[in-house]
Design a protein around this motif. Structure first.
Motif, PDB file in Angstrom:
ATOM      1  N   GLY A   1      -7.446  62.498 -93.618  1.00  0.00           N
ATOM      2  CA  GLY A   1      -6.559  62.006 -92.562  1.00  0.00           C
ATOM      3  C   GLY A   1      -6.561  60.489 -92.514  1.00  0.00           C
TER       4      GLY A   1
ATOM      5  N   ALA B   1      -3.449  58.088 -93.339  1.00  0.00           N
ATOM      6  CA  ALA B   1      -2.967  57.259 -92.241  1.00  0.00           C
ATOM      7  C   ALA B   1      -2.952  55.785 -92.628  1.00  0.00           C
ATOM      8  CB  ALA B   1      -3.843  57.470 -91.015  1.00  0.00           C
TER       9      ALA B   1
ATOM     10  N   THR C   1       2.914  66.983 -91.762  1.00  0.00           N
ATOM     11  CA  THR C   1       2.110  65.893 -91.213  1.00  0.00           C
ATOM     12  C   THR C   1       2.991  64.762 -90.712  1.00  0.00           C
ATOM     13  OG1 THR C   1       0.383  66.408 -92.796  1.00  0.00           O
ATOM     14  CG2 THR C   1       0.245  64.280 -91.722  1.00  0.00           C
TER      15      THR C   1
ATOM     16  N   VAL D   1       4.791  65.577 -87.407  1.00  0.00           N
ATOM     17  CA  VAL D   1       3.863  65.497 -86.279  1.00  0.00           C
ATOM     18  C   VAL D   1       3.529  64.036 -85.976  1.00  0.00           C
ATOM     19  CG1 VAL D   1       1.558  66.104 -85.463  1.00  0.00           C
ATOM     20  CG2 VAL D   1       2.869  67.752 -86.774  1.00  0.00           C
ATOM     21  N   ALA D   2       3.291  63.254 -87.028  1.00  0.00           N
ATOM     22  CA  ALA D   2       2.934  61.846 -86.844  1.00  0.00           C
ATOM     23  C   ALA D   2       4.031  61.098 -86.107  1.00  0.00           C
ATOM     24  CB  ALA D   2       2.662  61.185 -88.197  1.00  0.00           C
TER      25      ALA D   2
ATOM     26  N   ILE E   1       3.909  61.992 -82.459  1.00  0.00           N
ATOM     27  CA  ILE E   1       2.797  61.393 -81.714  1.00  0.00           C
ATOM     28  C   ILE E   1       3.020  59.898 -81.510  1.00  0.00           C
ATOM     29  CG2 ILE E   1       0.340  60.803 -81.844  1.00  0.00           C
ATOM     30  CD1 ILE E   1      -0.217  63.493 -82.969  1.00  0.00           C
ATOM     31  N   VAL E   2       3.472  59.224 -82.572  1.00  0.00           N
ATOM     32  CA  VAL E   2       3.714  57.787 -82.452  1.00  0.00           C
ATOM     33  C   VAL E   2       4.700  57.520 -81.325  1.00  0.00           C
ATOM     34  CG1 VAL E   2       4.824  55.824 -83.603  1.00  0.00           C
ATOM     35  CG2 VAL E   2       3.138  57.176 -84.828  1.00  0.00           C
TER      36      VAL E   2
ATOM     37  N   VAL F   1       3.070  58.226 -77.837  1.00  0.00           N
ATOM     38  CA  VAL F   1       2.115  57.188 -77.479  1.00  0.00           C
ATOM     39  C   VAL F   1       2.847  55.952 -76.977  1.00  0.00           C
ATOM     40  CG1 VAL F   1       0.486  55.522 -78.445  1.00  0.00           C
ATOM     41  CG2 VAL F   1       0.252  57.935 -78.978  1.00  0.00           C
TER      42      VAL F   1
ATOM     43  N   GLU G   1       4.195  55.927 -73.442  1.00  0.00           N
ATOM     44  CA  GLU G   1       3.231  56.100 -72.364  1.00  0.00           C
ATOM     45  C   GLU G   1       3.265  55.012 -71.298  1.00  0.00           C
ATOM     46  OE1 GLU G   1      -0.700  56.802 -73.743  1.00  0.00           O
ATOM     47  OE2 GLU G   1      -0.416  58.931 -73.440  1.00  0.00           O
TER      48      GLU G   1
ATOM     49  N   ASP H   1      -5.811  60.732 -69.532  1.00  0.00           N
ATOM     50  CA  ASP H   1      -4.406  60.372 -69.413  1.00  0.00           C
ATOM     51  C   ASP H   1      -3.760  60.085 -70.754  1.00  0.00           C
ATOM     52  OD1 ASP H   1      -4.261  60.639 -66.683  1.00  0.00           O
ATOM     53  OD2 ASP H   1      -5.098  58.652 -66.347  1.00  0.00           O
ATOM     54  N   ALA H   2      -4.541  59.578 -71.691  1.00  0.00           N
ATOM     55  CA  ALA H   2      -3.957  59.098 -72.939  1.00  0.00           C
ATOM     56  C   ALA H   2      -3.442  60.261 -73.782  1.00  0.00           C
ATOM     57  CB  ALA H   2      -4.993  58.313 -73.727  1.00  0.00           C
ATOM     58  N   ILE H   3      -2.266  60.056 -74.376  1.00  0.00           N
ATOM     59  CA  ILE H   3      -1.650  61.069 -75.233  1.00  0.00           C
ATOM     60  C   ILE H   3      -2.597  61.474 -76.349  1.00  0.00           C
ATOM     61  CG2 ILE H   3      -0.119  60.964 -77.258  1.00  0.00           C
ATOM     62  CD1 ILE H   3       1.361  62.343 -75.298  1.00  0.00           C
ATOM     63  N   ARG H   4      -3.213  60.480 -77.005  1.00  0.00           N
ATOM     64  CA  ARG H   4      -4.058  60.818 -78.141  1.00  0.00           C
ATOM     65  C   ARG H   4      -5.288  61.594 -77.711  1.00  0.00           C
ATOM     66  NH1 ARG H   4      -2.300  56.140 -80.844  1.00  0.00           N
ATOM     67  NH2 ARG H   4      -3.746  54.941 -79.618  1.00  0.00           N
TER      68      ARG H   4
ATOM     69  N   ARG I   1      -5.395  63.677 -75.204  1.00  0.00           N
ATOM     70  CA  ARG I   1      -4.923  65.031 -74.944  1.00  0.00           C
ATOM     71  C   ARG I   1      -4.679  65.803 -76.245  1.00  0.00           C
ATOM     72  NH1 ARG I   1      -0.012  64.276 -71.482  1.00  0.00           N
ATOM     73  NH2 ARG I   1      -0.888  62.227 -71.056  1.00  0.00           N
ATOM     74  N   VAL I   2      -4.037  65.133 -77.212  1.00  0.00           N
ATOM     75  CA  VAL I   2      -3.785  65.795 -78.497  1.00  0.00           C
ATOM     76  C   VAL I   2      -5.101  66.209 -79.145  1.00  0.00           C
ATOM     77  CG1 VAL I   2      -2.973  65.399 -80.860  1.00  0.00           C
ATOM     78  CG2 VAL I   2      -1.544  64.743 -78.937  1.00  0.00           C
TER      79      VAL I   2
ATOM     80  N   VAL J   1      -2.000  67.425 -87.644  1.00  0.00           N
ATOM     81  CA  VAL J   1      -2.203  66.792 -86.340  1.00  0.00           C
ATOM     82  C   VAL J   1      -3.316  65.747 -86.408  1.00  0.00           C
ATOM     83  CG1 VAL J   1      -2.934  67.195 -83.964  1.00  0.00           C
ATOM     84  CG2 VAL J   1      -1.306  68.741 -85.042  1.00  0.00           C
ATOM     85  N   ILE J   2      -4.413  66.079 -87.117  1.00  0.00           N
ATOM     86  CA  ILE J   2      -5.521  65.127 -87.230  1.00  0.00           C
ATOM     87  C   ILE J   2      -5.045  63.849 -87.930  1.00  0.00           C
ATOM     88  CG2 ILE J   2      -7.744  64.706 -88.374  1.00  0.00           C
ATOM     89  CD1 ILE J   2      -8.363  67.699 -87.890  1.00  0.00           C
ATOM     90  N   THR J   3      -4.380  64.041 -89.079  1.00  0.00           N
ATOM     91  CA  THR J   3      -3.883  62.882 -89.822  1.00  0.00           C
ATOM     92  C   THR J   3      -2.935  62.051 -88.973  1.00  0.00           C
ATOM     93  OG1 THR J   3      -4.010  64.160 -91.846  1.00  0.00           O
ATOM     94  CG2 THR J   3      -2.687  62.169 -91.910  1.00  0.00           C
ATOM     95  N   ALA J   4      -2.038  62.739 -88.276  1.00  0.00           N
ATOM     96  CA  ALA J   4      -1.025  62.036 -87.494  1.00  0.00           C
ATOM     97  C   ALA J   4      -1.672  61.236 -86.367  1.00  0.00           C
ATOM     98  CB  ALA J   4      -0.021  63.039 -86.941  1.00  0.00           C
ATOM     99  N   THR J   5      -2.694  61.813 -85.722  1.00  0.00           N
ATOM    100  CA  THR J   5      -3.344  61.107 -84.626  1.00  0.00           C
ATOM    101  C   THR J   5      -4.038  59.855 -85.141  1.00  0.00           C
ATOM    102  OG1 THR J   5      -3.722  63.275 -83.646  1.00  0.00           O
ATOM    103  CG2 THR J   5      -4.885  61.429 -82.657  1.00  0.00           C
ATOM    104  N   VAL J   6      -4.750  59.995 -86.261  1.00  0.00           N
ATOM    105  CA  VAL J   6      -5.404  58.831 -86.860  1.00  0.00           C
ATOM    106  C   VAL J   6      -4.362  57.785 -87.254  1.00  0.00           C
ATOM    107  CG1 VAL J   6      -6.825  58.026 -88.773  1.00  0.00           C
ATOM    108  CG2 VAL J   6      -7.344  60.203 -87.697  1.00  0.00           C
TER     109      VAL J   6
ATOM    110  N   SER K   1      -1.387  57.222 -86.030  1.00  0.00           N
ATOM    111  CA  SER K   1      -0.809  56.520 -84.879  1.00  0.00           C
ATOM    112  C   SER K   1      -1.801  55.488 -84.348  1.00  0.00           C
ATOM    113  CB  SER K   1      -0.408  57.527 -83.804  1.00  0.00           C
ATOM    114  OG  SER K   1      -1.189  57.419 -82.653  1.00  0.00           O
TER     115      SER K   1
END
Lengths: 249, 249, 249, 249
Positions: free
Chosen positions: A192, A196, C195, C198-199, C202-203, C206, C209, D110-113, D115-116, D193-198, D200
């Motif tokens: 990941g 990223a 991926t 989803v990315a 999320i971007v 975020v 927010e 509160d933060a989107i990340r 929560r994800v 989802v993991i990759t996308a969160t990282v 972002s």
């Protein structure tokens, strides 16, 4: 001084000491797993290990004592307790080495992506090394084991962390499988992070390509504000000038 | 002229020559691995290989000599030394072919994503081909080997680089496993690059969809600045006009 | 009318006809692989296949004829030639079905991400189905084959496309391995698209927010420009008013 | 009140009740699979299961009745019907537990990340647990099965969800393979989802690094607008002042 401050101060002060303890732990652990030392050395190593163990216990107790809300701290740090108490989770004491990534800060330079790359490479190497050690110790003497020497353990670690998973080597014991699961989670996170980092680089390059699609930057907005302010100053200067000319008449 | 400049000039000049050497190296290596040439040809190929080897050694020595801080350069280029010295890492000499991706620059056109796609495809094909050659050479005669012909070697390379890893074919020798690890790292990077390129494309498309959520671009900010400047000019023009009308009265 | 226009017109007109041919092709191919029809039906199906084949050949020849620079078109469309000529690449004729994704345009709604999701799901299902058919046909009668019925073929396709690759089933023939490689490339692309989608989601979330970190949008810049224009109008209105007041005095 | 509103109200009211039913279902299902209860307990559990089943049927019928366009609703909710009718898809009733992720809302802050991350971790654990249960129930008594106890089932689930896929354990029955496919789809989504969160997080950090490349934010645009408005007010104030000075003369 608040209790929360005291906890924080303890943690920031003991950080490097615990990292040093973790390095010694890693060295002793490596010797124990990779060599077959004679009785005297074995006793010595076991003694050192017990001492290091004591340090972790003391640190845990001190932190629990300093915590302002002890019950809450206790439940939020159950993993810390498990690492100290369960011999099975011994390799996780190496999590203390996380502080060493601060050293990588400098290696990666100022840029975020450089630092992320340095962290990732450092973590990957440490992860693979420790997982190989732990796996070898666990599986070596299991019946039907496919992992019986360090080379094979490293090979297994890397095929797992990259999620290739040929299946020529795999853990057969319960403890070995727990180590494998932790390594897989680490592997997915690594992939990941790599993806990223590359993605952020490409997104940036693409947006740099032509002005028409380049994102407006904060610097440009600042320039714009300066111009508006100059306009405002210009306006008020001329007004004053005119007012003076009025009054002088 | 500084020593750093001389090193840089040497590197930019020798770049294409070394790439040509790498191409010849790849050709000779392919013939050596894929065919069973008779004694005469074998001797000839070995001779060519020794010559090519000499070129790499000379390049290494020249660069070390030209480096302004030799000790620092030496430690920063340990991999270069290993590639030159260790026969085992022979295929890594093909890293010189990296310069060929400059040719792909044109094939991919002006767009960053086009270029990244061309690089990725080119690197993937070269990576798989070289890994297959190296793996076949290494594993071919190993006992219990599962990789004994070029077709199977390519099949193994692709199942590895895509991280599928069926496990019907896998390296059994230490050298083979090192090659496999390098290929896996390449594979993860390739997946990262593909995902990242797609992600950047989708992010761009999504933001193009409606004005309300489209990012402000540098071009728009420039337009805005032009209007503010016109406003400023307009203001100062009228002021001058009024002043003239004052003085003319 | 230029020759390039004629080629384009032919392609846009024949698009749906070729998709229909591909659907029939898929149906006949499915029947041939999945059932063991009697001699009469087999002859009929072979006849239909020959007809469909003729359509692809005619389309290729027409396009080659209409191309303004025939030699260039020929080299840029070598894959098209291979698909028409090589019986081995027969399943790739189904690439014509790509046009069907246009139907998914509506299913996915207006949003880019909805459309990407619909395309991805549609492509994944078609890819797995066709790869399973082709693999079953190829491997069914091979010695040591692990894929001998349609259920197992689908199972193999899915473990491959997700890059899980248990290794309980895998192709053993050369043709089967080529199909597998195509499927793996498809699988990696699918993972990349998932991926990336989803990315991008999320971007966006975020950045929605809080205002402080939300990106400036084109709409906001437009608002700003309107205010500057009003300011300019206001300035010029007052000037005119004053000038009038001057002249009227 | 429209029929659509009534359906919506029913769904929002029954949401938590159905989640509670799903929790009980999960508990009973776990007991049934993991223990070998005596005859009396077995009968009791079967009775409870039938009752829970009735709840799902009633919910389905009520929703179908309340739907404004029943035929359309029916075709859009074929999966719901399949889950209710097919004993084979029994574990999918646990999809009701999705409502529990609302509880994770608070855990993630509160933060989107945040929560994800909380959703992802919660879903991953539930997914692996349920897949292990379902797989164990399905494969336990199959001939040549490699999954015969809960530990191995969990091990299989995790090697599958991370796409490692050693191939030491894999389903051999049709039903088991369907469960595996669902788990693989879940695994790919999790990795995405993991990759996308990282990604972002990195994109944000990179853009925060220096002002020159930081994206213009909505807050900055708002500041800019305030300055323009002040300029406008300043302009109109002075005009009025001057006009007064004119008229007072």
């Amino acid at each position: 001084m608040g209790s929360a401050d005291r906890l924080e101060r303890w943690e920031s002060r003991s950080e490097w000491a615990l990292a040093a303890v973790a390095v010694v732990f890693l060295a002793v652990y490596s010797i124990q797993v990779l060599t077959t030392p004679d009785r005297g050395v074995t006793n010595l190593l076991n003694g050192v290990m017990s001492l290091l163990y004591l340090v972790f216990v003391v640190d845990y107790v001190v932190r629990l004592t300093l915590a302002p809300q002890r019950a809450r701290w206790f439940f939020r740090h159950l993993l810390d307790l498990a690492i100290v108490v369960l011999p099975f989770l011994r390799p996780l004491r190496l999590l203390r080495l996380v502080v060493l990534v601060k050293v990588l800060h400098r290696a990666g330079g100022d840029a975020i992506r450089g630092r992320v790359a340095a962290y990732t490479a450092g973590s990957a190497i440490l992860l693979v090394y420790v997982a190989s050690l732990a796996m070898l110790e666990t599986e070596r003497n299991a019946p039907d084991s496919t992992i019986t020497n360090f080379g094979t353990a490293v090979w297994w670690s890397i095929t797992t962390v990259t999620t290739v998973g040929y299946g020529d080597t795999y853990p057969v014991t319960g403890a070995g499988r727990v180590i494998a699961v932790l390594l897989m989670i680490g592997g997915i996170s690594l992939i990941g992070v790599i993806t990223a980092t590359v993605a952020s680089w490409i997104v940036e390059r693409v947006s740099e390509e032509d002005t028409a699609s380049r994102a407006a930057t904060a610097a440009q907005i600042d320039d714009l504000r300066d111009e508006i302010r100059q306009l405002s100053v210009q306006l008020s200067d001329r007004e004053s000038a005119r007012e003076e000319s009025w009054s002088s008449r």
